[in-house]
Design a protein around this motif. Structure first.
Motif, mmCIF file in Angstrom:
data_model
loop_
_atom_site.group_PDB
_atom_site.id
_atom_site.type_symbol
_atom_site.label_atom_id
_atom_site.label_comp_id
_atom_site.label_asym_id
_atom_site.label_seq_id
_atom_site.Cartn_x
_atom_site.Cartn_y
_atom_site.Cartn_z
ATOM 1 N N LEU A 539 -6.618 -9.897 -0.843
ATOM 2 C CA LEU A 539 -6.479 -8.432 -0.912
ATOM 3 C C LEU A 539 -6.125 -8.075 -2.349
ATOM 4 C CD1 LEU A 539 -4.633 -7.484 2.386
ATOM 5 C CD2 LEU A 539 -7.067 -7.784 1.925
ATOM 6 N N ARG A 540 -6.721 -7.036 -2.854
ATOM 7 C CA ARG A 540 -6.597 -6.752 -4.278
ATOM 8 C C ARG A 540 -5.174 -6.351 -4.666
ATOM 9 N NH1 ARG A 540 -10.154 -1.140 -4.979
ATOM 10 N NH2 ARG A 540 -9.148 0.063 -3.335
ATOM 11 N N LYS A 568 -5.712 1.625 -3.392
ATOM 12 C CA LYS A 568 -4.391 1.023 -3.264
ATOM 13 C C LYS A 568 -4.347 -0.406 -3.789
ATOM 14 C CE LYS A 568 -2.909 3.616 0.839
ATOM 15 N NZ LYS A 568 -2.830 3.551 2.302
ATOM 16 N N ILE A 570 -2.397 -3.815 -3.307
ATOM 17 C CA ILE A 570 -1.674 -4.348 -2.145
ATOM 18 C C ILE A 570 -0.847 -5.555 -2.608
ATOM 19 C CG2 ILE A 570 -1.932 -5.361 0.152
ATOM 20 C CD1 ILE A 570 -4.528 -3.712 0.414
ATOM 21 N N ASP A 572 2.056 -8.442 -1.939
ATOM 22 C CA ASP A 572 2.688 -9.252 -0.903
ATOM 23 C C ASP A 572 4.209 -9.067 -0.916
ATOM 24 O OD1 ASP A 572 2.851 -11.037 1.130
ATOM 25 O OD2 ASP A 572 2.456 -12.825 -0.089
ATOM 26 N N PRO A 578 3.000 -5.532 3.269
ATOM 27 C CA PRO A 578 2.908 -5.457 1.813
ATOM 28 C C PRO A 578 3.126 -4.039 1.315
ATOM 29 C CG PRO A 578 0.775 -5.953 2.804
ATOM 30 C CD PRO A 578 1.763 -5.949 3.911
ATOM 31 N N GLU A 580 1.814 -0.982 -0.577
ATOM 32 C CA GLU A 580 0.490 -0.453 -0.930
ATOM 33 C C GLU A 580 0.695 0.711 -1.883
ATOM 34 O OE1 GLU A 580 -1.949 0.286 2.516
ATOM 35 O OE2 GLU A 580 -1.402 -1.652 3.411
#
Lengths: 768, 340
Positions: A539-540, A568, A570, A572, A578, A580
Motif C-alpha cells: 500500500l502506498r 491518501k 497509508i 503502517d 494504518p 491515512e
C-alpha cells in the motif's frame, strides 16, 4: 443454477405459465433469472428410424444406408458409425435440425443424419450411433423432449439452501402462481440398520442417513434420466450415480453411493488425522489435516465429507451392492475445506449454504423409487441407518400486523393477506387480532429465517414491491452537519483546475520496485497478503511513485502538461489501523527551458494554497534534483516539499512537483480574525542593496532584515538581484510607518541605519 | 500701412499653415507668428505709435487675425494629433487568434465531478457526508454488517488481506457502522469512497472502484420510504423521471434486501441491447437495515429502523460518458482525463 421448466412443472398441478413469464416472476419475487433458453428443441423433430440396408462405400469407412424414418419416409443417409448395420433401430435427424443439411458425401447424396447420444445432447456417448431395443420408425426419441431452461444467478440463492433443487424452486413457483405443489413420497423401509454409523462431532455432522441395496445392476441410465441431467448441466455417468445426482438436483440434498463390497466395517464420521491420505474419485489423492471432516470405514477415509467420494469404493461395472448416503454437514466446515482443497463440487456448493438435516431421509425415500426404475431387481437390505442429532426447534416468530405495515409502508395490508402468503410458503401461521405467531419450515430455518424482519421480506416480495406506494418520510428538516474537510478538498480541486492542473486518480497499491526507486523502505509498507496480480504488493506510503509514472507516461504524448492528484498515504501502525493521510501532488512538466518557470509556478501555487508559506532549502532525496529541492513551511511547520525530479527519474524533460500534507495544511490555515482599521497616516519606503556570497539565499537575508527593521516596519520586500564577480547583490524595499502619526525623516533614517548596522554585523555588505 | 502689413502677414501665415506636413513645422509657425516674441507681437509693439482712433481699428484687425490664425492652427494641430493616434493604434495591431500564453483550464476527474454532483443532491435532502478509511478492520467490513466468519457472502467479495491483519474495504458499507456510532439516531448520511476487490483487471473489471453508501435511520422508516428516496434521487441524477422497481436481493446487512432496477433509459423499457432486452437495468443494492447491524451500531432496532443503499459511482460514470474501458479511470492518461 439451471432449472428445467418441465421438471418444475412435474411438481406443480396444472402449471401452464410460459417459461419466459415464469422467469420474470421468479426475478420479481424470488431470485434473479439470468436467462431463459430452449434446450433440446430438436427432440420435436428427431425420430426413431430403422436401417433397412447398409452398403459400404468402397475405399472409405462410410456406408450408404436406406432408412425408414416413419414420419419423413424412406431416406438415403450416409453414415460413418462402426455399429451401423441393417435392421438397427437408431435416431434420424432430418435436415434443418442440429445443423444437418442435405449433403453429398463422397459423391453420394445424404438426406439427414443418423446420430449418436452425444450428437443428440443426451450424454457424452459417441462410440457409435444410438441403438434402441424397441420402438417403431417415426416415434419420438423415448424419454427425450424439448425443454426450456431457466438460469438463476447463484449469488441470489446464497441464503436459500432449499432453492438448490427443483422441488424447492417449485414450492416458490407454487406460492407465486397459487397452484398446488404435489406431495412427495416419504416411504422408507423399516428394519435393522444395515451398517453401524458413528458420528464423532455432531456439530460437524448433525445427521448421517444411509440405505443398503443389493442385486444392483450398473448400466447406463434410461435416456430420460440422462437427458434431464444433461439439461441442467450434470453429466450422466451410470444409473446409480445418476440417481444420486438427480435427487440432489431435485431436493438439494447431495448423496453419495459406495460400492458396499469395498467398504470395510462400519462408518465413522470424524476429522482426518494430520497428513492422512484420501484417494478421491477424481483420481487425485488429497492429504488432509484435522480441520477436514471425512467419512471413514475401518481402513481409513472413503470420502471427504460433503465434497467428494473416495476412489476405491466408487461405483463400477462390477458393483452389485451399494451403500447410499444422505448426510448433513456443518456449512462453514465444508466451505473451509472446499476452499483449502480448491475443490468446489455440486455437493460442497449446496452444503455450504446450510442444508436442512430433515432432508436426508426425504432424499433416501425419493432415491428408492428411482433406483427401482433404473436398476430392475434392486432390493433394499434392512431399514435406514440414521444417526441424527436434531437441533432444538427454533422458537416461533412473533410480530403484529401493525409492525408489518410500518415496515413495508403499506397501511392497507390485511391479516388475511399475510396469513395466505406465509402459508403458501409452508410457514405455520396462527393469528389473533393482528398478532401473529409463525413457525418456520425446517428448510428455511437453518439460517435464512429466524427473526421477524426475515418475514417482512417474505410478505413484501409476494405482495410485490411494485405494489407499494412511494411515501415521503415525515422527519424534521435539518441542516446536515457537514465535515469541513469535504468543502476544503472540493475548493482545492477547483483552485487547481482553474490554475490549469488536470486531476488524475492512481491506485492505492505500488510494487516493490516502485517503492525502491523512490528510496521508500519496503518494511515501512502495509503489505497485501494475497495479491492476484503484480504491482499490488504494497500500500502506498507516498503518492510519488505513481506520479512519477504519470509524468513519464504522459511525456510520451505531450510537450508539457500539468496534473495533480489528491490521495491518501497509508502508513503502517502495526495492529492499529494504518494512518491515512490525504496529500496533494501537483506537477508541472515541460520539455523546454531550464525548469525555473515550472518551479516558480508551483511556488506561486503553494502560496495560493498555503497562504503565507515560505520555502527552506532541503537536503534532497535521491529522486530530487540535488540543488532544486525545498521544504514548504507554514507557520513554522513543514507541510511538504517543492522540488524538481532528478533527471534520472524523469529523463525527457523537467518535472517540478509540489507535494503537500493536506492534514497539516488544513490545521495550519489562518482563521479569519477581526478587521484591522485602515492606515490614516502616510508611510515611507527606502531600498537597500545587500551584497553577499553568490549562493546567499534571498529568503535568509529577508529573515535578517525583518527583525532589524523594528516595530515600525510594515513590509519588507525582495525586489531583484544581480550577480557579478563581487557576489550577489539583492535589493529590498522596506516600508515603515506608525499608526498614530507620520514618521519624521530622522526616524526613517535611524531605522535604515539600524538595519544596515545589523546586516553588517551579520557579515553582509550593504551598498550605499 | 500697418493694416497692409497685418493682412499680408495673415495671408502668408495661413498659406504656410496650409502647407505644413508635420506637427513640428506647425509648432515652428505658431512660435514664429503667434509666440510671445512672434511677428504678431512685433506688430502690436508698433501700435503705440498710432493715434487712438487708428489704434482701435488696428487692434480689432490684429485680434481678428490672431483669432483666425489660432483657429486654423488648432484645426491642423487636432488633425495631426488624430493622425498620430490613428498611426499609433494601427501599429498596435494584434492577432487575437493566437493562443493565449500560460496554462488553460485543467479538468476534474469524472469521478470527482459525479461524486460532487451526487453529494450536493443528498446534502439538499438533509444527508451528511462521511469519509471512511481505505484500510478497514475485518469487524467493520464484515462482522458488524452481519457477515460472520465463514459466511458464504464473504466469497461474493474477493478481499485483499493485509500484513497488519486488516483488509482493504470491499465496500463503503463499513462507514454505516462508523456513521451510526458517530451520529447516533436519527441520522441521514452518505459515504462516497474507494473500495477494493481482489479481481483480475480487464476492460470491465477493476480491483479499485468507487461506491457511494447511503443510510437513513429514523422512527418507522419503511420500504415505501426507501422507494420514494431512490426514485427522487435517481430522477435528479439522471435529470428525468425514472421508473424504479425493487426485487429480492440477498445482502446480509439488510433485511429485506433488494436489487433496485431502473427502467432502461435507452429504450424506455421496450427492450434493447443495453438492458439485454429486459427493459430494466440493475442499478443498486438496497434494503432495510438489518436489526443486527443497527444493534452493533448502538441503535435499538425496536425503536428505530432504517434503509441503506450502495450506488456504484464508477458504473454511473461509465454509463454517463459511455466509457467502455474501466481501466482508463485510473490510468492517469491526460488524453483521456482532459476530456471531462
Amino acid at each position: 443454477m439451471k432449472f428445467s421448466s418441465s421438471w418444475l412443472a412435474e411438481h406443480i398441478d396444472g402449471l401452464t405459465l410460459a417459461p419466459a413469464e415464469l422467469g420474470s416472476l421468479i426475478t420479481i419475487k424470488t431470485a434473479e433469472c439470468e436467462g431463459v433458453e430452449a434446450h433440446g428443441a430438436h427432440f420435436d423433430h428427431v425420430v426413431v428410424a430403422r436401417v433397412l440396408t447398409s452398403e459400404p462405400i468402397p475405399g472409405t469407412h462410410l456406408a450408404v444406408t436406406s432408412v425408414d424414418t416413419g414420419r419423413y419416409g424412406i431416406k438415403q443417409v450416409v453414415c460413418g458409425a462402426p455399429n451401423c448395420r441393417a435392421n438397427l433401430l437408431t435416431a434420424y435427424v432430418p435436415p434443418g435440425q442440429l445443423g444437418v443439411t442435405n449433403a453429398k458425401l463422397r459423391g453420394v447424396d445424404s438426406a439427414g443424419m443418423l446420430a449418436s447420444a452425444k450428437e443428440l445432447g443426451i450424454s457424452s456417448e459417441d462410440e457409435g450411433i444410438i441403438e434402441f431395443v424397441t420402438g417403431n420408425p417415426g416415434d419420438a426419441i423415448p424419454g427425450c423432449s424439448s425443454d426450456t431452461i431457466i438460469e438463476i444467478d447463484n449469488k441470489s440463492l446464497t441464503h436459500r439452501p432449499d432453492l438448490w433443487g427443483h422441488h424447492g424452486m417449485a414450492r416458490e413457483v407454487s406460492a407465486i402462481t397459487g397452484r398446488a405443489l404435489r406431495p412427495l413420497s416419504a416411504d422408507l423401509p423399516s428394519g435393522p440398520a444395515p451398517i453401524a454409523v458413528s458420528i464423532v462431532d455432531p456439530k460437524l455432522c448433525p445427521r448421517f442417513s444411509a440405505l443398503r441395496f443389493e442385486n444392483v445392476t450398473v448400466q447406463p441410465s434410461p435416456l430420460w434420466l440422462q437427458q434431464r441431467l444433461e439439461s441442467v448441466g450434470l453429466n450422466p455417468i451410470n444409473n446409480i450415480v445418476d440417481v444420486t445426482n438427480f435427487v440432489m438436483a431435485d431436493l438439494a440434498q447431495p448423496m453419495h453411493a459406495y460400492d458396499a463390497a469395498k467398504l470395510n466395517g462400519g462408518i465413522t464420521v470424524r476429522t482426518a488425522a494430520d497428513g492422512e491420505p484420501c484417494p478421491a474419485l477424481n483420481g487425485t489423492t488429497y492429504f488432509l489435516d484435522p480441520s477436514v471432516l471425512v467419512i471413514a470405514d475401518e481402513s481409513g477415509p472413503v470420502g471427504i465429507a460433503g465434497i467428494i467420494g473416495g476412489g476405491p469404493s466408487a461405483i463400477s461395472a462390477s458393483t452389485t451392492t451399494i451403500l447410499l448416503e444422505a448426510a448433513n454437514f456443518h456449512a462453514a466446515s465444508i466451505r473451509k475445506t472446499s476452499t483449502k482443497l480448491k475443490l468446489r463440487t455440486d455437493a460442497s456448493m449446496r452444503f455450504e449454504k446450510s442444508q436442512d438435516p430433515a432432508n436426508t431421509v426425504r432424499a433416501l425415500a425419493r432415491a428408492i423409487a428411482l433406483l427401482e426404475q433404473v436398476s430392475p431387481g434392486i432390493r433394499v437390505v434392512g431399514g435406514v441407518a440414521d444417526v441424527y442429532y436434531p437441533a432444538a426447534p427454533p422458537a416461533p416468530i412473533e410480530f403484529s400486523l401493525a409492525w408489518m405495515r410500518r415496515k413495508l409502508g403499506k397501511a392497507d395490508l390485511t391479516a388475511a393477506e399475510v396469513t395466505a402468503i406465509l402459508t403458501s410458503l409452508a410457514f405455520g401461521v396462527t393469528e389473533t387480532d393482528g398478532e401473529f405467531t409463525v413457525t418456520v419450515p425446517s428448510w428455511r430455518a437453518t439460517k435464512d429465517v429466524s427473526i421477524k424482519d426475515d418475514l417482512v421480506e417474505e410478505v413484501g416480495r409476494m405482495i410485490g414491491y411494485g405494489n407499494l406506494t412511494p411515501l415521503p418520510p415525515l422527519v424534521p428538516n435539518t441542516v446536515p452537519p457537514l465535515p469541513p474537510e469535504r468543502a476544503y478538498l472540493r475548493g482545492l480541486r477547483q483552485l487547481l483546475t482553474a490554475q490549469g492542473y488536470t486531476e488524475v486518480y492512481n491506485y492505492s497499491f505500488v510494487n516493490e520496485a516502485q517503492a525502491l526507486e523512490l528510496g521508500l523502505p519496503i518494511a515501512d509498507h502495509v503489505r497485501v497478503v494475497n495479491p492476484i496480480a503484480q504491482g499490488q504488493e504494497l500500500l502506498r506510503t507516498s503518492l510519488l511513485p505513481h506520479i512519477k509514472r504519470n509524468i513519464n507516461d504522459n511525456a510520451r504524448e505531450f510537450e508539457s502538461f500539468r496534473l495533480f492528484e489528491i490521495g491518501k498515504e497509508i502508513h503502517d501502525r502495526g495492529r492499529d489501523l494504518p494512518e491515512e493521510i490525504p496529500h496533494l501532488a501537483a506537477v508541472s512538466f515541460t520539455k523546454h527551458g531550464d525548469g525555473t518557470a515550472s518551479l516558480f509556478e508551483l511556488k506561486r501555487l503553494a502560496g495560493t494554497i498555503a497562504v503565507g508559506c515560505t520555502l527552506e532549502p532541503a537536503t534532497a532525496h535521491s529522486y530530487e534534483h540535488p540543488f532544486r529541492s525545498a521544504v514548504v513551511i507554514l507557520r513554522n511547520e513543514p507541510i511538504g516539499r517543492l522540488f524538481e525530479f532528478h533527471p534520472s527519474a524523469v529523463e525527457t524533460g523537467r518535472a517540478a512537483v509540489l507535494y503537500l500534507d493536506l492534514v497539516k495544511l488544513q490545521a495550519l490555515r489562518p482563521e479569519t480574525g477581526k478587521y484591522r482599521p485602515l492606515r490614516r497616516f502616510p508611510t515611507s519606503a527606502f531600498d537597500l542593496t545587500v551584497v553577499a556570497d553568490p549562493r546567499e539565499l534571498a529568503g535568509r537575508v529577508l529573515g535578517l532584515i525583518e527583525p532589524l527593521a523594528g516595530p515600525q516596519a510594515l513590509k519588507v520586500q525582495y525586489l531583484y538581484d544581480y550577480t557579478s564577480e563581487r557576489g550577489r547583490s539583492m535589493t529590498y524595499r522596506i516600508t515603515v510607518g506608525a499608526a498614530d502619526r507620520t514618521l519624521t525623516s530622522d526616524e526613517v533614517t535611524a531605522t535604515r541605519a539600524a538595519i544596515i548596522k545589523g546586516l553588517e554585523a551579520s557579515g553582509l555588505t550593504v551598498q550605499s | 500701412m500697418i493694416e497692409t502689413l497685418l493682412s499680408d502677414l495673415a495671408a502668408a501665415t495661413q498659406a504656410r499653415i496650409a502647407a505644413v506636413t508635420t506637427a513640428d513645422e506647425l509648432e515652428t509657425i505658431r512660435v514664429e507668428v503667434l509666440g510671445r516674441k512672434g511677428k504678431l507681437a512685433e506688430v502690436s509693439k508698433d501700435m503705440g505709435k498710432l493715434s487712438p482712433e487708428q489704434r482701435g481699428v488696428v487692434g480689432k484687425l490684429l485680434n481678428a487675425a490672431k483669432q483666425s490664425l489660432e483657429e486654423t492652427l488648432s484645426t491642423r494641430q487636432n488633425a495631426f494629433a488624430a493622425a498620430a493616434l490613428a498611426a499609433r493604434l494601427e501599429c498596435e495591431w494584434l492577432d487575437l487568434t493566437v493562443p493565449a500564453p500560460g496554462p488553460g483550464l485543467g479538468s476534474l476527474h469524472p469521478l470527482t465531478q459525479i461524486q460532487a454532483e451526487i453529494e450536493d443532491l443528498f446534502v439538499s435532502l438533509g444527508f451528511t457526508v462521511l469519509d471512511g478509511p481505505e484500510v478497514e478492520t475485518e469487524f467493520n467490513n464484515f462482522d458488524a454488517l452481519n457477515i460472520p466468519p465463514d459466511h458464504p457472502a464473504r466469497d461474493m467479495q474477493d478481499t485483499f488481506w493485509l500484513s497488519n491483519g486488516h483488509l482493504l474495504r470491499t465496500h463503503t458499507s463499513p462507514v454505516q457502522v462508523r456513521g451510526m456510532k458517530k451520529l447516533g439516531p436519527p441520522l441521514r448520511m452518505i459515504a462516497p469512497g474507494r473500495v477494493f476487490r481482489n479481481e483480475e483487471v480487464d476492460a470491465s473489471h477493476e480491483h479499485t472502484f468507487y461506491q457511494l453508501e447511503g443510510m437513513m435511520v429514523d422512527k418507522d422508516v419503511s420500504v415505501a420510504h426507501l422507494i420514494y428516496f431512490m426514485k427522487t434521487l435517481l430522477s435528479a441524477i439522471f435529470k428525468r423521471d425514472v421508473t424504479v422497481r425493487l426485487r429480492p436481493g440477498y445482502f446480509p446487512f439488510v433485511e429485506p434486501g433488494f436489487e433496485l432496477d431502473i427502467q432502461c433509459l435507452i429504450c424506455n423499457g421496450t427492450g434493447c441491447p443495453v438492458c439485454k432486452h429486459s427493459g430494466w437495468v440493475e442499478l443498486l443494492p438496497c434494503g432495510l437495515v438489518h436489526p443486527n447491524v443497527l444493534r452493533l451500531g448502538g441503535i435499538d432496532p425496536e425503536e428505530y429502523s432504517g434503509f441503506a443503499f450502495g450506488l456504484g459511482l464508477t458504473r454511473l460514470v461509465m454509463m454517463r460518458y459511455a466509457i467502455d474501458d474501466i481501466r482508463q479511470l485510473q490510468g492517469g492518461d491526460l488524453r483521456f482525463l482532459t476530456q471531462f
